[in-house]
Enzyme design. Structure first.
Site, PDB file in Angstrom:
ATOM      1  N   GLY A 125      -8.990  -2.849   9.355  1.00  0.00           N
ATOM      2  CA  GLY A 125      -7.620  -2.498   9.011  1.00  0.00           C
ATOM      3  C   GLY A 125      -7.545  -1.029   8.650  1.00  0.00           C
ATOM      4  O   GLY A 125      -7.099  -0.651   7.570  1.00  0.00           O
TER       5      GLY A 125
ATOM      6  N   SER B  60       5.915   0.929  -1.527  1.00  0.00           N
ATOM      7  CA  SER B  60       5.421   0.394  -0.250  1.00  0.00           C
ATOM      8  C   SER B  60       6.293  -0.745   0.259  1.00  0.00           C
ATOM      9  O   SER B  60       6.498  -0.884   1.468  1.00  0.00           O
ATOM     10  CB  SER B  60       3.972  -0.081  -0.405  1.00  0.00           C
ATOM     11  OG  SER B  60       3.870  -1.102  -1.383  1.00  0.00           O
TER      12      SER B  60
ATOM     13  N   GLY C  35      -7.612   2.806   4.830  1.00  0.00           N
ATOM     14  CA  GLY C  35      -8.877   2.588   5.516  1.00  0.00           C
ATOM     15  C   GLY C  35      -9.292   3.780   6.355  1.00  0.00           C
ATOM     16  O   GLY C  35     -10.477   4.126   6.430  1.00  0.00           O
TER      17      GLY C  35
ATOM     18  N   ASN D 254       3.433  -2.766  -9.576  1.00  0.00           N
ATOM     19  CA  ASN D 254       3.762  -3.257  -8.236  1.00  0.00           C
ATOM     20  C   ASN D 254       4.641  -4.502  -8.264  1.00  0.00           C
ATOM     21  O   ASN D 254       5.550  -4.657  -7.447  1.00  0.00           O
ATOM     22  CB  ASN D 254       2.481  -3.559  -7.460  1.00  0.00           C
ATOM     23  CG  ASN D 254       1.795  -2.316  -6.947  1.00  0.00           C
ATOM     24  OD1 ASN D 254       2.393  -1.247  -6.884  1.00  0.00           O
ATOM     25  ND2 ASN D 254       0.524  -2.443  -6.586  1.00  0.00           N
TER      26      ASN D 254
ATOM     27  N   LYS E 202      -2.553  -2.003 -12.298  1.00  0.00           N
ATOM     28  CA  LYS E 202      -1.906  -1.585 -11.056  1.00  0.00           C
ATOM     29  C   LYS E 202      -0.817  -2.587 -10.651  1.00  0.00           C
ATOM     30  O   LYS E 202       0.291  -2.207 -10.273  1.00  0.00           O
ATOM     31  CB  LYS E 202      -2.934  -1.441  -9.936  1.00  0.00           C
ATOM     32  CG  LYS E 202      -2.318  -0.942  -8.634  1.00  0.00           C
ATOM     33  CD  LYS E 202      -3.353  -0.723  -7.546  1.00  0.00           C
ATOM     34  CE  LYS E 202      -2.669  -0.201  -6.277  1.00  0.00           C
ATOM     35  NZ  LYS E 202      -3.619  -0.018  -5.160  1.00  0.00           N
TER      36      LYS E 202
END
Length: 324
Positions: A7, A273, A12, A208, A204
């Protein structure tokens, strides 16, 4: 040491470029125009305004690579269960699977101890595809901090950060964790081995699980949703509920809720995101970031009314988006 990044998009690709630059035996699994560019032109990393192009081994067929010492997953969480069969050819008897995926990981209750030891989370691993397909004993946890983007096929632009925290589910400093940490450090990355990685996962996740769905529902950037009184109060309520859940599972938070929200505001006019995925008509990481916390609430007998409300709204938003 053979390392495969499965990925190899923004994160990555960034890691792969850093490893390739120091001569590591690294291969990338990617797809589409990005893969075509990697194969024809190489991988270009733009960092601090400087572009470096590297020749890399890239494919969309993991079977051609053979067993690896480390397989690093940098996919979106919802994408992993469907590709377990494509990943398993990379796994030999002694291979380590590094889970660099956002949200609550499917292996969360492996070697945690307590009454929920071995519990499988259907929100992030429906049908136990990963638990049964990979096996939790080969997993090494990873919390991903860098920000990067695929600015064009084959090109990764690094935005900020270079830390990939590593940790065994058991908390021990294993030889395999230290070995990977050394390889990443040699590539110019920060890779501390943490005895309590789940604490970092939650800090984190804290942002999110709240900022992401609120931003997707409102289209507000981080600075706005963290300072608007209404959306800030919703985010805060979600985070307080999540903190109760996490603390029942033994997690320690190093900062308080308001400091965490202020940290989000300080990021500035950033699209989360989830909002980016919605605007690009891509699936959103709803279950790993929000659904998982609701599931953990049920498992710990903890009410999560605000999380449940926002989860219902963002699930419907995704459904409507998919139909349009």
């Amino acid at each position: 040491m053979k390392i495969c990044i499965f990925g190899a998009g923004a994160i990555g690709g960034y890691m792969g470029a850093k490893l390739a630059a120091v001569g590591a035996d690294v291969s990338l699994v990617a797809r589409g125009p990005h893969l075509a560019a990697l194969q024809s032109k190489g991988l270009t990393l733009i960092e601090e305004g400087k572009a470096t192009t590297l020749k890399v081994r890239a494919t969309d067929d993991a079977r051609t690579l053979g067993p690896q010492d480390y397989v690093i997953l940098t996919l979106k969480a919802h994408s992993v269960p469907a590709v377990v069969g494509q990943i398993t050819p990379l796994l030999g008897d002694d291979s380590t699977l590094v889970s660099g995926v956002n949200g609550v990981p499917w292996w969360y209750f492996h070697r945690l101890g307590g009454p929920l030891e071995g519990t499988r989370l259907q929100s992030v691993d429906p049908g136990n595809a990963q638990w049964d397909g990979f096996g939790p004993d080969r997993v090494l946890g990873c919390v991903v901090y860098p920000a990067a983007e695929v600015s064009e096929p084959g090109t990764i632009t690094h935005v900020e950060g270079n830390r990939f925290s590593l940790g065994e589910p058991s908390g021990e400093k294993s030889a395999r964790a230290l070995r990977l940490s050394e390889a990443l450090t040699a590539a110019g990355l920060k890779a501390p081995v943490r005895p309590r990685l789940r604490d970092e996962i939650w800090v984190k996740l804290w942002g999110n699980l709240s900022f992401n769905p609120i931003s997707a529902l409102t289209h507000a950037t981080l600075d706005v949703l963290c300072t608007d009184p209404g959306t800030r109060s919703v985010a805060r309520a979600m985070m307080v509920e999540a903190q109760v859940v996490a603390e029942k599972l033994g997690v320690t938070f190093p900062i308080d809720v308001d400091r965490r929200i202020d940290g989000g505001a300080a990021v500035g006019a950033h699209r989360t995101s989830m909002l980016q995925d919605l605007l690009a008509a891509r699936p959103m990481e709803i279950e790993a970031l929000v659904g998982s916390v609701a599931e953990l609430g049920r498992l710990t007998d903890t009410p999560t009314p605000t999380i449940d409300t926002v989860l219902a709204l963002i699930r419907l938003r995704a459904k409507v988006a998919a139909q349009s």
